[in-house]
Scaffold this motif. Structure first.
Motif, short mmCIF file in Angstrom:
data_model
loop_
_atom_site.label_atom_id
_atom_site.label_comp_id
_atom_site.label_asym_id
_atom_site.label_seq_id
_atom_site.Cartn_x
_atom_site.Cartn_y
_atom_site.Cartn_z
N LEU A 105 0.83 -1.20 0.00
CA LEU A 105 0.00 0.00 0.00
C LEU A 105 0.87 1.25 0.00
CD1 LEU A 105 -2.85 -0.88 2.51
CD2 LEU A 105 -2.99 -0.75 0.03
N GLY A 106 0.51 2.20 -0.85
CA GLY A 106 1.21 3.47 -0.91
C GLY A 106 2.45 3.51 -1.77
N THR A 107 2.86 2.38 -2.35
CA THR A 107 4.05 2.37 -3.19
C THR A 107 3.70 2.77 -4.61
OG1 THR A 107 3.84 0.00 -3.65
CG2 THR A 107 5.29 0.63 -1.84
N LEU A 108 4.67 3.36 -5.29
CA LEU A 108 4.53 3.76 -6.69
C LEU A 108 5.08 2.63 -7.55
CD1 LEU A 108 3.84 5.97 -8.79
CD2 LEU A 108 6.17 6.82 -8.49
N LEU A 109 4.23 2.07 -8.42
CA LEU A 109 4.62 0.93 -9.23
C LEU A 109 4.39 1.19 -10.71
CD1 LEU A 109 2.96 -2.06 -7.33
CD2 LEU A 109 5.31 -1.25 -7.13
N ARG A 110 5.21 0.52 -11.52
CA ARG A 110 4.97 0.40 -12.96
C ARG A 110 4.49 -1.04 -13.16
NH1 ARG A 110 6.67 3.29 -17.12
NH2 ARG A 110 8.12 4.39 -15.75
N VAL A 111 3.32 -1.18 -13.78
CA VAL A 111 2.71 -2.49 -13.98
C VAL A 111 2.49 -2.70 -15.47
CG1 VAL A 111 0.67 -3.90 -13.51
CG2 VAL A 111 1.56 -2.39 -11.74
N ARG A 112 2.88 -3.87 -15.96
CA ARG A 112 2.61 -4.24 -17.35
C ARG A 112 1.90 -5.58 -17.37
NH1 ARG A 112 7.52 -3.80 -21.29
NH2 ARG A 112 7.99 -5.72 -20.23
N GLY A 113 0.99 -5.73 -18.31
CA GLY A 113 0.29 -6.99 -18.41
C GLY A 113 -0.77 -7.00 -19.49
N LYS A 114 -1.52 -8.08 -19.53
CA LYS A 114 -2.55 -8.30 -20.53
C LYS A 114 -3.88 -7.73 -20.04
CE LYS A 114 -4.53 -11.85 -23.38
NZ LYS A 114 -4.60 -13.23 -23.73
N ILE A 115 -4.59 -7.08 -20.93
CA ILE A 115 -5.91 -6.54 -20.61
C ILE A 115 -6.91 -7.69 -20.71
CG2 ILE A 115 -7.67 -4.84 -21.22
CD1 ILE A 115 -5.38 -3.35 -22.75
N VAL A 116 -7.68 -7.91 -19.64
CA VAL A 116 -8.65 -9.00 -19.61
C VAL A 116 -9.96 -8.51 -18.99
CG1 VAL A 116 -6.90 -10.83 -19.48
CG2 VAL A 116 -7.80 -9.85 -17.37
N MET A 117 -11.01 -9.30 -19.18
CA MET A 117 -12.30 -9.03 -18.52
C MET A 117 -12.47 -10.03 -17.39
SD MET A 117 -14.03 -6.54 -19.86
CE MET A 117 -15.73 -6.76 -19.45
N TYR A 118 -12.97 -9.56 -16.26
CA TYR A 118 -13.29 -10.44 -15.14
C TYR A 118 -14.56 -9.91 -14.49
CZ TYR A 118 -12.98 -12.99 -10.77
OH TYR A 118 -13.26 -13.80 -9.70
N ARG A 119 -15.59 -10.73 -14.50
CA ARG A 119 -16.89 -10.36 -13.94
C ARG A 119 -17.39 -9.02 -14.50
NH1 ARG A 119 -16.42 -12.38 -7.65
NH2 ARG A 119 -16.23 -14.58 -8.19
N GLY A 120 -17.23 -8.87 -15.80
CA GLY A 120 -17.76 -7.70 -16.50
C GLY A 120 -16.93 -6.43 -16.39
N ALA A 121 -15.74 -6.52 -15.80
CA ALA A 121 -14.90 -5.32 -15.65
C ALA A 121 -13.51 -5.56 -16.25
CB ALA A 121 -14.77 -4.96 -14.17
N ILE A 122 -12.92 -4.51 -16.78
CA ILE A 122 -11.56 -4.58 -17.32
C ILE A 122 -10.58 -4.65 -16.17
CG2 ILE A 122 -9.79 -3.27 -18.54
CD1 ILE A 122 -11.97 -2.20 -20.39
N GLN A 123 -9.58 -5.51 -16.30
CA GLN A 123 -8.48 -5.56 -15.34
C GLN A 123 -7.20 -5.95 -16.07
OE1 GLN A 123 -9.31 -8.43 -12.24
NE2 GLN A 123 -8.55 -10.11 -13.42
N ILE A 124 -6.08 -5.86 -15.37
CA ILE A 124 -4.78 -6.22 -15.93
C ILE A 124 -4.32 -7.53 -15.31
CG2 ILE A 124 -2.34 -5.58 -16.15
CD1 ILE A 124 -4.16 -3.80 -17.78
N ALA A 125 -4.03 -8.53 -16.14
CA ALA A 125 -3.38 -9.77 -15.70
C ALA A 125 -1.88 -9.46 -15.76
CB ALA A 125 -3.74 -10.94 -16.60
N VAL A 126 -1.29 -9.24 -14.60
CA VAL A 126 0.05 -8.68 -14.49
C VAL A 126 1.12 -9.63 -15.02
CG1 VAL A 126 1.78 -7.82 -12.86
CG2 VAL A 126 -0.64 -7.26 -12.53
N ARG A 127 2.00 -9.07 -15.83
CA ARG A 127 3.17 -9.79 -16.35
C ARG A 127 4.40 -9.42 -15.54
NH1 ARG A 127 7.30 -8.69 -19.80
NH2 ARG A 127 8.08 -10.44 -21.03
N ASP A 128 4.53 -8.11 -15.24
CA ASP A 128 5.64 -7.70 -14.39
C ASP A 128 5.31 -6.43 -13.62
OD1 ASP A 128 6.71 -5.38 -16.07
OD2 ASP A 128 7.06 -7.03 -17.47
N VAL A 129 6.00 -6.27 -12.49
CA VAL A 129 5.83 -5.15 -11.58
C VAL A 129 7.20 -4.58 -11.28
CG1 VAL A 129 5.20 -4.52 -9.21
CG2 VAL A 129 3.80 -6.16 -10.46
#
Length: 164
Positions: A105-129
């Motif tokens: 919590l509170g950390t600044l991150l760069r996140v990369r990953g695949k765009i996916v749908m889960y329960r009707g909402a867009i989310q990122i399936a993380v590849r790297d942090v």
């Protein structure tokens, strides 16, 4: 014509990511101004974190919105059941565990990953942090997103000549 967007992690703001057009097919597709996008890169602050046995779910807030992210850890546990020696040598398990420790919590991150749908909402399936230590990275990311949108991402698709 810009580069094919489905081949790269596009630098994007949360508001733009969460407003992508979703084509509901057998596998959902995501469109930005008529061009398919499949991967994204975000920079923001971790505002929520929920670790379970098989995954780590967290929210990244970049000031324009909050993006749900999921980092799958289940391969680590599957390998641990086979042999503790095997899981220690599994680079994917080790990498996922190390990345999950960066998400606080509170950390600044760069996140990369695949765009996916889960329960009707867009989310990122993380590849790297990546933990970002320079607070200027967030503003630089915003500026890059605006520039790339103008020069690359929001160009008319090749099938719509003359569009503005």
């Amino acid at each position: 014509m810009g580069p094919p967007l489905h081949l790269v992690h596009i630098k994007i703001l949360a508001a733009d990511l969460l407003s992508l057009t979703v084509l509901q097919t057998s596998r959902p597709s995501f469109l930005r101004r008529g061009r398919t996008v499949t991967r994204a890169e975000l920079v923001g602050i971790v505002v929520s974190r929920d670790r379970r046995e098989k995954f780590l779910r967290f929210l990244i807030d970049d000031g324009t919105g909050c993006v749900p992210c999921v980092l799958w850890l289940n391969h680590q546990y599957l390998n641990a059941n086979v042999s503790s020696e095997l899981s220690a040598s599994d680079p994917n398990a080790e990498m996922a565990l190390k990345m999950s420790e960066e998400v606080c919590l509170g950390t600044l991150l760069r996140v990369r990953g695949k765009i996916v749908m889960y329960r009707g909402a867009i989310q990122i399936a993380v590849r790297d942090v990546v933990l970002e230590k320079d607070p200027n990275v967030e503003v630089l990311h915003w500026l890059q997103c605006v520039r790339l949108a103008k020069e690359c991402y929001d160009l008319p698709p090749p099938s719509a000549p003359g569009a503005t």
